[in-house]
Design an enzyme around this catalytic site. Sequence first.
Site, PDB file in Angstrom:
ATOM      1  N   LYS A  69       0.855  -1.190   0.000  1.00  0.00           N
ATOM      2  CA  LYS A  69       0.000   0.000   0.000  1.00  0.00           C
ATOM      3  C   LYS A  69       0.891   1.239   0.000  1.00  0.00           C
ATOM      4  O   LYS A  69       1.803   1.350   0.842  1.00  0.00           O
ATOM      5  CB  LYS A  69      -0.903  -0.031   1.230  1.00  0.00           C
ATOM      6  CG  LYS A  69      -1.994   1.018   1.243  1.00  0.00           C
ATOM      7  CD  LYS A  69      -2.889   0.815   2.460  1.00  0.00           C
ATOM      8  CE  LYS A  69      -3.998   1.856   2.510  1.00  0.00           C
ATOM      9  NZ  LYS A  69      -4.852   1.675   3.713  1.00  0.00           N
ATOM     10  N   HIS A  78      -0.124   4.418   0.407  1.00  0.00           N
ATOM     11  CA  HIS A  78      -0.687   5.571   1.122  1.00  0.00           C
ATOM     12  C   HIS A  78      -1.110   5.114   2.519  1.00  0.00           C
ATOM     13  O   HIS A  78      -1.065   3.919   2.821  1.00  0.00           O
ATOM     14  CB  HIS A  78      -1.888   6.147   0.366  1.00  0.00           C
ATOM     15  CG  HIS A  78      -3.006   5.159   0.168  1.00  0.00           C
ATOM     16  ND1 HIS A  78      -2.971   4.207  -0.807  1.00  0.00           N
ATOM     17  CD2 HIS A  78      -4.174   4.965   0.851  1.00  0.00           C
ATOM     18  CE1 HIS A  78      -4.076   3.466  -0.749  1.00  0.00           C
ATOM     19  NE2 HIS A  78      -4.814   3.911   0.260  1.00  0.00           N
TER      20      HIS A  78
END
Length: 464
Positions: A350, A352
Amino acid sequence: YKPNAAFFEALGVNLGVSTLYRVIKSIPPEIPVLLDVKRGDIGSTASAYAEACYDHLGAHGVTLSPLMGWDSVKPFVTGKYSNKGAFLLCKTSNPGSNDILALDLDQPRQAVFEKIAQLTNAWSSQCSGEECSSSPPHLGLVVGSTDPIALSRARKAAGPKVWILAPGVGAQGGDLDAACRAGLNEDGTCMLIPVSRGISRADDKNAKAAELKDGINAAREAVMSSNTAGEGEENAIEDIAPYQKEFLDFSLSEGVLKFGSFVLKSGRTSPYFFNAGLFASGGALFKLGRAYAASIMADKTLTDGNGKVAFDVVFGPAYKGISLGAVVCASLYSDYNVDVGFAYNRKEAKDHGEGGVLVGASMVNKRILIVDDVITAGTAIRESFDMLKKINAVPVGVSIALDRAEKRSLDDPVSAVQAVARDLEIPVISIVSLPQLQSFLRKSPDYEDEVLASVSDYRKQYGV
């Protein structure tokens, strides 16, 4: 001898049949010739096939497809050919045979090939009332040696007096010992094992033939020395705890565990199949979590015997392991008041928010229990182990639902589970294993003997 007519016919109009004729005529008359033609038709066509095989080529027996019924078999074994023999295609060695021959019929737990095996006796009895001599037709079965489970079931369906032709040993990968254990009757006979390429392509053909003969005779001796099928097996069957029985019961009710004939990714034909993805309801996941928790708390390597566990975090590898890890953590807390952390990984990092691939409780310098459904090759567990070591986590064990307890290959006596435990130096525990599945079947009144026999035969061939 068993010449295959197709390879002679492929030589063409002028060479094919004449070459086959010369080969058969060169065989000493006291040695039977079984012509592998796999014919299957009715009426005058079947009679013409019989005349060609027997009168013109001089064969003593043939292979036939029985799918058109007694009408297609009768011309080969009655009347003036009542002294001939025929072997009916029952369960062949090619994987595609499961498409039809392994289909279930209306009768409970009976496949098409088992019905064919039963018909050998029925058709022999039927002949006595037809226009034929007093000699019953000599009908046998063709059952591939590559599927010992089907071979055992065919033997049981046909009875001890029907001869079985079991091709597939050698080049096709059939295991001689397993095939003999499954196909021989209690007297160590009524089985023919044709081997062609395994001998013809050997550097020393005489030595290879002698090796096969000795192997068959050794298998025969083993069968004859044990009058009771599975003698001594009781000691090899493990006891089964209440939580294990409950787990197997609800796995069957959910369709997660099924009995039958299933071709695995490895190419093996298994008498059972386990698909944990079908634990797909709240109730099923609740029971699944409790079974995992019970197996963990019953294991001495993961607990201290006083209700304390030897791990701090349960880790579920993506994807199936995520839901498994969650329900295991919840069940450990609700059933045993054991409150540990839960974490899992993403397949894709991921970029963010918190970022990274790891989600949940911190695992740095923590003891980790990895939870998954099964170990097939061990790839996911090894990847998880490496991932955890990189963040200084300490993997201390692996918990799975089912241990198939079978060799990775016939040349490798170690199972995938044993290989993981050995290579990573951590214990691997399971809710149930193959021996406990046998114990469950042995004690359950809901399953016929054939199911237990098929699982037992599979364990004899592939079990560790």
